[in-house]
Design a protein around this motif. Structure first.
Motif, PDB file in Angstrom:
ATOM      1  N   GLN A 158       0.831  -1.204   0.000  1.00  0.00           N
ATOM      2  CA  GLN A 158       0.000   0.000   0.000  1.00  0.00           C
ATOM      3  C   GLN A 158       0.866   1.255   0.000  1.00  0.00           C
ATOM      4  OE1 GLN A 158      -3.109   0.296   2.910  1.00  0.00           O
ATOM      5  NE2 GLN A 158      -3.215  -1.923   3.070  1.00  0.00           N
ATOM      6  N   ASN A 160       2.112   4.159   1.694  1.00  0.00           N
ATOM      7  CA  ASN A 160       2.224   4.423   3.129  1.00  0.00           C
ATOM      8  C   ASN A 160       3.545   5.137   3.371  1.00  0.00           C
ATOM      9  OD1 ASN A 160       2.530   4.333   5.915  1.00  0.00           O
ATOM     10  ND2 ASN A 160       1.577   2.318   6.101  1.00  0.00           N
ATOM     11  N   GLU A 161       3.471   6.388   3.798  1.00  0.00           N
ATOM     12  CA  GLU A 161       4.727   7.106   4.045  1.00  0.00           C
ATOM     13  C   GLU A 161       5.050   7.180   5.528  1.00  0.00           C
ATOM     14  OE1 GLU A 161       3.138  10.741   2.055  1.00  0.00           O
ATOM     15  OE2 GLU A 161       4.007  11.764   3.775  1.00  0.00           O
ATOM     16  N   PHE A 162       4.307   6.419   6.344  1.00  0.00           N
ATOM     17  CA  PHE A 162       4.484   6.511   7.792  1.00  0.00           C
ATOM     18  C   PHE A 162       5.207   5.325   8.409  1.00  0.00           C
ATOM     19  CE2 PHE A 162       0.334   8.359   6.629  1.00  0.00           C
ATOM     20  CZ  PHE A 162       0.687   9.679   6.735  1.00  0.00           C
ATOM     21  N   ALA A 163       4.838   4.120   7.988  1.00  0.00           N
ATOM     22  CA  ALA A 163       5.369   2.940   8.671  1.00  0.00           C
ATOM     23  C   ALA A 163       5.392   1.756   7.715  1.00  0.00           C
ATOM     24  CB  ALA A 163       4.496   2.606   9.880  1.00  0.00           C
TER      25      ALA A 163
ATOM     26  N   ASP B 113       6.237  13.461  11.731  1.00  0.00           N
ATOM     27  CA  ASP B 113       5.139  12.568  12.094  1.00  0.00           C
ATOM     28  C   ASP B 113       5.623  11.436  12.995  1.00  0.00           C
ATOM     29  OD1 ASP B 113       3.020  13.791  10.954  1.00  0.00           O
ATOM     30  OD2 ASP B 113       2.843  12.449   9.240  1.00  0.00           O
ATOM     31  N   PRO B 115       5.478   7.803  13.942  1.00  0.00           N
ATOM     32  CA  PRO B 115       5.046   6.625  13.178  1.00  0.00           C
ATOM     33  C   PRO B 115       3.823   5.938  13.784  1.00  0.00           C
ATOM     34  CG  PRO B 115       7.420   6.583  13.522  1.00  0.00           C
ATOM     35  CD  PRO B 115       6.894   7.726  14.331  1.00  0.00           C
ATOM     36  N   GLY B 118       0.970   7.707  12.465  1.00  0.00           N
ATOM     37  CA  GLY B 118       0.846   7.375  11.045  1.00  0.00           C
ATOM     38  C   GLY B 118       0.111   6.058  10.843  1.00  0.00           C
ATOM     39  N   GLU B 119       0.494   5.056  11.632  1.00  0.00           N
ATOM     40  CA  GLU B 119      -0.174   3.760  11.531  1.00  0.00           C
ATOM     41  C   GLU B 119      -1.643   3.876  11.943  1.00  0.00           C
ATOM     42  OE1 GLU B 119       2.159   0.071  12.489  1.00  0.00           O
ATOM     43  OE2 GLU B 119       3.473   1.579  13.381  1.00  0.00           O
ATOM     44  N   MET B 121      -3.587   6.393  11.471  1.00  0.00           N
ATOM     45  CA  MET B 121      -4.358   6.978  10.367  1.00  0.00           C
ATOM     46  C   MET B 121      -4.641   5.949   9.284  1.00  0.00           C
ATOM     47  SD  MET B 121      -2.802  10.699   9.614  1.00  0.00           S
ATOM     48  CE  MET B 121      -1.132  10.371  10.079  1.00  0.00           C
ATOM     49  N   VAL B 122      -3.594   5.213   8.911  1.00  0.00           N
ATOM     50  CA  VAL B 122      -3.752   4.224   7.841  1.00  0.00           C
ATOM     51  C   VAL B 122      -4.776   3.169   8.265  1.00  0.00           C
ATOM     52  CG1 VAL B 122      -2.551   2.424   6.524  1.00  0.00           C
ATOM     53  CG2 VAL B 122      -1.424   4.621   6.942  1.00  0.00           C
ATOM     54  N   LYS B 126      -8.568   2.613   6.638  1.00  0.00           N
ATOM     55  CA  LYS B 126      -8.868   1.304   6.048  1.00  0.00           C
ATOM     56  C   LYS B 126     -10.123   0.712   6.696  1.00  0.00           C
ATOM     57  CE  LYS B 126      -6.338  -2.866   4.791  1.00  0.00           C
ATOM     58  NZ  LYS B 126      -5.096  -3.616   5.000  1.00  0.00           N
TER      59      LYS B 126
END
Lengths: 199, 396
Positions: A158, A160-163, B113, B115, B118-119, B121-122, B126
């Motif tokens: 996917q 994904n620029e975070f993790a 950010d 991490p 960040g996770e 949000m993703v 989803k």
């Protein structure tokens, strides 16, 4: 695993493949270095494959699979690589978002080209994250690792620029009997025009 | 007795509000006969203006009906700003699951950010089937801005990021033809920051960058505003394009603990470690605020929790002016390194005489002249409702 390797003759952008017992099965240093790498790395001088219980595996790195250097992947395939593993750090400009297709021409096309015409699979995993410092400042890495085979994309990570994320998928082993010049004939049958490409 | 306010000694009485936890280190604080501060009075006025309960639900339903109507036939009906923290994740969950909206989630990544956020949000996007659009800053600009504000020696160290968040939301709303932006803020849990602790003005950002920056900011384009959100650009989005920003939590008794339980259960949300710690740069900000300006933003937000009955005054006072746990030396060092500074350079900036936005060219003069229209814009929800009070009731 991708790493910087220090040897007597200098530093190299190297990838290694390690078996479950910890033995290094393959060690490869990048050949198609980017200009920004010139001050830091020497050019690799060999390609290799290894026969394992998972199939014959080859290693290359990131821009080794640029459209203008697909011969590296093709050579690995001709050496018998059923799967080419290619650790990468694909970067995109900062303004690319989840709504864009960042890799179509740059990565999907050359990887699919090698896989299709040379009947192999390429699995290229890439990094994620915002780049700070260095020549790539202003760019970022957004994941979307790719696995491609002769029939196209097998799996894709996917945006994904975070993790980082772990994706598991199966790659069926192919029954390949091609050797030597048969690879070229196979590619020609599929429509690859060698005459045009060397003109 | 003297009190350090914004880094300067002031000969004023050291005093604490009888109701919340704020003391005289807060610029612009005043007390009534009962010893209750003007921020508490503002809180009570906001409670009247934004009632919770049945009236709040009715007000929200009116707003959501308008949002649904405006978005009819379109892919999205609103933009929801997300950071991966508690408030915005709960806002996104509510938007989809409770209010029946069709949002696009927009995040602004300014290079720091967390991490974990960040996770979050993703994962949330989803699970809710929502498109996540991440607008990333150009690090060459973002880094230079952060250094410029260190050189300017003002507390507004995150103005670049705060402004970038706003422009990212307007950008996507403009690109998608969306008229409504939802923001997960609540005066009940966050309070209102004093003006000189957090002054939001795009023209201020431009003047600081002009004085101290080394990288020119890219020019404004509606679909790529970058770090441009002065009065002109704001008018373009809000008046010309009629994009409105709402803070739905104003109309409900938003309780953080309850929100957390829901998003952990429904979305697998993970606590990033602190409020605002979805952005690691807050580690450095907390440190600079404490040692240079004697600013405690936690005291400000804890006071809001006290007023809302979500924290005791005693607990808030115990935390006031303490070293907050996100002041982690490793994270601060990481921030300094990421900016390309040495510790010595950073310490030199830290040693500069403290200043505020009043020491630089800003739009504040015009903002004061525009007091009536800003009141109207806030009343009509063209800008977040708190905007008017922020500029005119928090230490103007």
């Amino acid at each position: 695993v991708g790493l910087t390797e220090r040897r007597n003759e200098g530093n190299f952008n190297t990838a290694i493949l390690i078996d479950p017992a910890g033995a290094i099965l393959l060690q490869y240093s990048k050949i198609n270095l980017l200009e920004v790498e010139f001050p830091f790395y020497g050019v690799g001088d060999r390609l290799a494959v290894v026969r394992t219980s998972l199939g014959t595996l080859g290693l290359d790195i990131c821009s080794d699979n640029y459209l203008e250097s697909v011969h590296i992947g093709k050579t690995l395939a001709c050496m018998g690589a059923e799967i080419i593993l290619s650790p990468s750090s694909w970067t995109v400009p900062y303004h690319v978002t989840e709504r864009d297709e960042p890799y179509a021409d740059k990565w999907t096309r050359p990887l699919c080209h090698i896989a299709q015409y040379y009947d192999t699979v390429i699995v290229s995993t890439t990094s994620v994250g915002y780049i700070v410092g260095g020549p790539y400042e202003g760019r970022k890495m957004v994941g979307k690792s790719l696995a491609v085979g002769p029939d196209g994309v097998i799996a894709e990570g996917q945006f994904n620029e975070f993790a980082g994320e772990l994706h598991c998928f199966e790659i069926p082993r192919r029954q390949r009997n091609l050797k030597g010049t048969q690879f070229g004939e196979h590619a020609r049958r599929l429509g690859l025009n060698f005459e045009r490409s060397v003109r | 007795l003297s009190v350090i306010v914004n880094g300067h000694k002031c000969d004023i009485e050291d005093r604490t509000c009888a109701r919340c936890a704020q003391d005289t280190t807060v610029p612009g604080i005043t007390f009534d006969a009962a010893g209750v501060c003007n921020f508490c009075a503002l809180h009570d006025r906001l409670l009247q203006a934004y009632p919770a309960g049945e009236a709040g639900r009715a007000a929200l339903e009116r707003i959501f009906s308008r949002i649904r109507r405006a978005g009819s036939g379109r892919k999205y009906d609103c933009v929801v700003g997300v950071s991966g923290g508690r408030d915005s994740t709960y806002l996104l969950w509510n938007s989809v699951k409770v209010w029946g909206l069709r949002p696009i989630a927009v995040h602004f990544n300014d290079g720091f950010d967390n991490p974990v956020a960040g996770e979050n949000m993703v994962r949330a996007a989803k699970a809710l089937g929502v498109e996540l659009c991440t607008i990333t800053s150009d690090w060459r600009e973002a880094k230079d801005l952060k250094i410029s504000f260190l050189k300017a020696s003002v507390p507004d160290l995150n103005l670049g990021t705060d402004l970038g968040i706003a422009t990212a939301l307007y950008q996507v709303a403009y690109q998608e033809g969306i008229k409504y932006i939802l923001i997960g803020q609540s005066f009940r849990t966050e309070g209102v920051k004093p003006l000189s602790w957090s002054y939001f003005d795009g023209d201020y950002l431009r003047s600081v960058q002009k004085l101290f920056g080394t990288v020119p900011l890219r020019p404004f384009r509606p679909s790529d505003p970058g770090f441009n959100l002065g009065l002109k650009e704001l008018a373009f989005y809000t008046v010309l394009k009629r994009i409105q920003a709402f803070t739905p939590f104003y109309y409900s008794d938003y309780v953080r603990k309850d929100a957390e339980e829901i998003i952990i259960r429904e979305l697998g949300w993970v606590y990033p470690g602190a409020h605002y710690f979805d952005d690691l740069y807050h580690s450095l900000i907390k440190y600079v605020h404490r040692v240079k300006f004697n600013i405690d933003l936690n005291m400000n937000s804890d006071s809001a929790l006290v007023r809302s009955g979500q924290m005791t005054r005693a607990a808030a006072r115990e935390r006031a002016h303490s070293v907050y746990h996100i002041e982690d030396e490793r994270v601060i060092d990481l921030c300094i390194k990421r900016l390309g500074l040495t510790r010595a350079e950073f310490d030199d900036y830290l040693a500069l005489p403290p200043k505020t936005f009043r020491d630089y060219p800003t739009s504040y003069r015009y903002i004061r002249l525009l007091r009536p229209p800003i009141w109207l814009a806030a009343a009509l929800n063209l800008v977040p409702g708190i905007t008017y009070d922020k500029y005119f009731h928090c230490g103007e």
